[in-house]
Design a protein around this motif. Structure first.
Motif, PDB file in Angstrom:
ATOM      1  N   TYR A 197      32.694  43.096  35.373  1.00 27.77           N
ATOM      2  CA  TYR A 197      32.719  42.525  36.718  1.00 27.77           C
ATOM      3  C   TYR A 197      32.075  41.143  36.741  1.00 27.77           C
ATOM      4  CZ  TYR A 197      33.717  47.317  38.087  1.00 27.77           C
ATOM      5  OH  TYR A 197      34.291  48.562  38.212  1.00 27.77           O
ATOM      6  N   HIS A 199      33.001  39.281  42.389  1.00 25.44           N
ATOM      7  CA  HIS A 199      33.632  40.575  42.680  1.00 25.44           C
ATOM      8  C   HIS A 199      35.046  40.734  42.131  1.00 25.44           C
ATOM      9  CE1 HIS A 199      30.064  41.106  45.024  1.00 25.44           C
ATOM     10  NE2 HIS A 199      30.363  40.041  45.724  1.00 25.44           N
ATOM     11  N   GLU A 200      35.350  40.014  41.043  1.00 29.53           N
ATOM     12  CA  GLU A 200      36.574  40.313  40.306  1.00 29.53           C
ATOM     13  C   GLU A 200      36.228  41.319  39.228  1.00 29.53           C
ATOM     14  OE1 GLU A 200      37.015  36.292  41.988  1.00 29.53           O
ATOM     15  OE2 GLU A 200      35.654  36.905  40.416  1.00 29.53           O
ATOM     16  N   TYR A 201      37.229  42.096  38.828  1.00 30.06           N
ATOM     17  CA  TYR A 201      37.020  42.980  37.686  1.00 30.06           C
ATOM     18  C   TYR A 201      38.031  42.648  36.607  1.00 30.06           C
ATOM     19  CZ  TYR A 201      41.110  45.763  39.036  1.00 30.06           C
ATOM     20  OH  TYR A 201      42.378  46.152  39.345  1.00 30.06           O
ATOM     21  N   ILE A 218      43.319  42.097  35.762  1.00 27.54           N
ATOM     22  CA  ILE A 218      42.375  41.439  36.668  1.00 27.54           C
ATOM     23  C   ILE A 218      42.709  41.776  38.116  1.00 27.54           C
ATOM     24  CG2 ILE A 218      41.563  39.183  37.493  1.00 27.54           C
ATOM     25  CD1 ILE A 218      42.207  38.141  34.619  1.00 27.54           C
ATOM     26  N   GLY A 219      41.665  42.025  38.887  1.00 25.79           N
ATOM     27  CA  GLY A 219      41.814  42.268  40.319  1.00 25.79           C
ATOM     28  C   GLY A 219      40.478  42.069  40.998  1.00 25.79           C
ATOM     29  N   ILE A 220      40.397  42.523  42.243  1.00 26.76           N
ATOM     30  CA  ILE A 220      39.120  42.436  42.954  1.00 26.76           C
ATOM     31  C   ILE A 220      38.511  43.835  43.031  1.00 26.76           C
ATOM     32  CG2 ILE A 220      39.759  40.368  44.236  1.00 26.76           C
ATOM     33  CD1 ILE A 220      40.178  42.173  46.734  1.00 26.76           C
ATOM     34  N   SER A 221      37.199  43.881  43.090  1.00 26.44           N
ATOM     35  CA  SER A 221      36.498  45.161  43.096  1.00 26.44           C
ATOM     36  C   SER A 221      36.685  45.895  44.418  1.00 26.44           C
ATOM     37  CB  SER A 221      35.011  44.942  42.833  1.00 26.44           C
ATOM     38  OG  SER A 221      34.409  44.319  43.959  1.00 26.44           O
ATOM     39  N   VAL A 255      40.816  34.241  44.154  1.00 26.24           N
ATOM     40  CA  VAL A 255      40.471  35.198  43.110  1.00 26.24           C
ATOM     41  C   VAL A 255      40.324  34.364  41.844  1.00 26.24           C
ATOM     42  CG1 VAL A 255      41.233  37.208  41.792  1.00 26.24           C
ATOM     43  CG2 VAL A 255      41.749  37.047  44.251  1.00 26.24           C
ATOM     44  N   TYR A 256      39.130  34.363  41.281  1.00 27.16           N
ATOM     45  CA  TYR A 256      38.845  33.530  40.115  1.00 27.16           C
ATOM     46  C   TYR A 256      39.084  34.316  38.828  1.00 27.16           C
ATOM     47  CZ  TYR A 256      36.649  30.675  43.675  1.00 27.16           C
ATOM     48  OH  TYR A 256      36.430  29.924  44.797  1.00 27.16           O
ATOM     49  N   GLU A 269      40.890  48.941  42.265  1.00 29.59           N
ATOM     50  CA  GLU A 269      40.655  48.879  40.827  1.00 29.59           C
ATOM     51  C   GLU A 269      41.666  49.709  40.042  1.00 29.59           C
ATOM     52  OE1 GLU A 269      36.510  48.918  39.621  1.00 29.59           O
ATOM     53  OE2 GLU A 269      35.924  48.310  41.635  1.00 29.59           O
ATOM     54  N   TRP A 307      45.804  46.109  41.223  1.00 28.08           N
ATOM     55  CA  TRP A 307      45.516  44.991  40.303  1.00 28.08           C
ATOM     56  C   TRP A 307      46.395  43.792  40.634  1.00 28.08           C
ATOM     57  CZ3 TRP A 307      49.402  43.276  36.967  1.00 28.08           C
ATOM     58  CH2 TRP A 307      50.503  44.113  36.829  1.00 28.08           C
TER      59      TRP A 307
END
Length: 124
Positions: free
Chosen positions: A5, A9-11, A21-24, A64-65, A91, A95
């Motif tokens: 992470y 807050h990207e995972y 890759i996505g957001i938490s 989203v980085y 998650e 994704w």
């Protein structure tokens, strides 16, 4: 399966040499109902710390980085018609993109699940 992470807050879920890759789940909860996701083109290079996608909710639009650098090899086209998947399963089915990782060493800078949970506790 390794999941890491970022403080934004990207995972990243590592599957071989590909990073999903996505957001938490925390991030989707903060955003509220997701209404639109803008994904990069397949073949595009992304750079760690730079914008890789955009997510819009009823509250706000957020970048989203990319947690790691590499080349986009797949995007979750289901999100175009069903952006709510991000809220339902951030998650998992929610994704955003898959990246062929350019430098696996970049993963070392990211938090594991325990460290991320501890980080979230400092935000409460």
């Amino acid at each position: 399966m390794t999941v890491r992470y970022t403080k934004d807050h990207e995972y990243v879920r590592i599957e071989g040499d590909v990073a999903v890759i996505g957001i938490s789940d925390y991030a989707q909860g903060q955003l509220g109902d997701v209404v639109f996701v803008e994904l990069p083109d397949i073949g595009k290079g992304v750079t760690r710390g730079k914008e890789a996608a955009v997510v819009e909710s009823v509250k706000a639009a957020s970048e989203v980085y990319a947690p790691v650098s590499g080349e986009v090899v797949e995007v979750n086209s289901e999100l175009e018609g069903a952006p709510g998947l991000v809220n339902e399963d951030a998650e998992g089915k929610g994704w955003f993109l898959k990246v062929k990782v350019a430098d696996p060493a970049e993963l070392g800078d990211l938090m594991d699940a325990h460290a991320y949970k501890s980080y979230l506790d400092t935000l409460a």
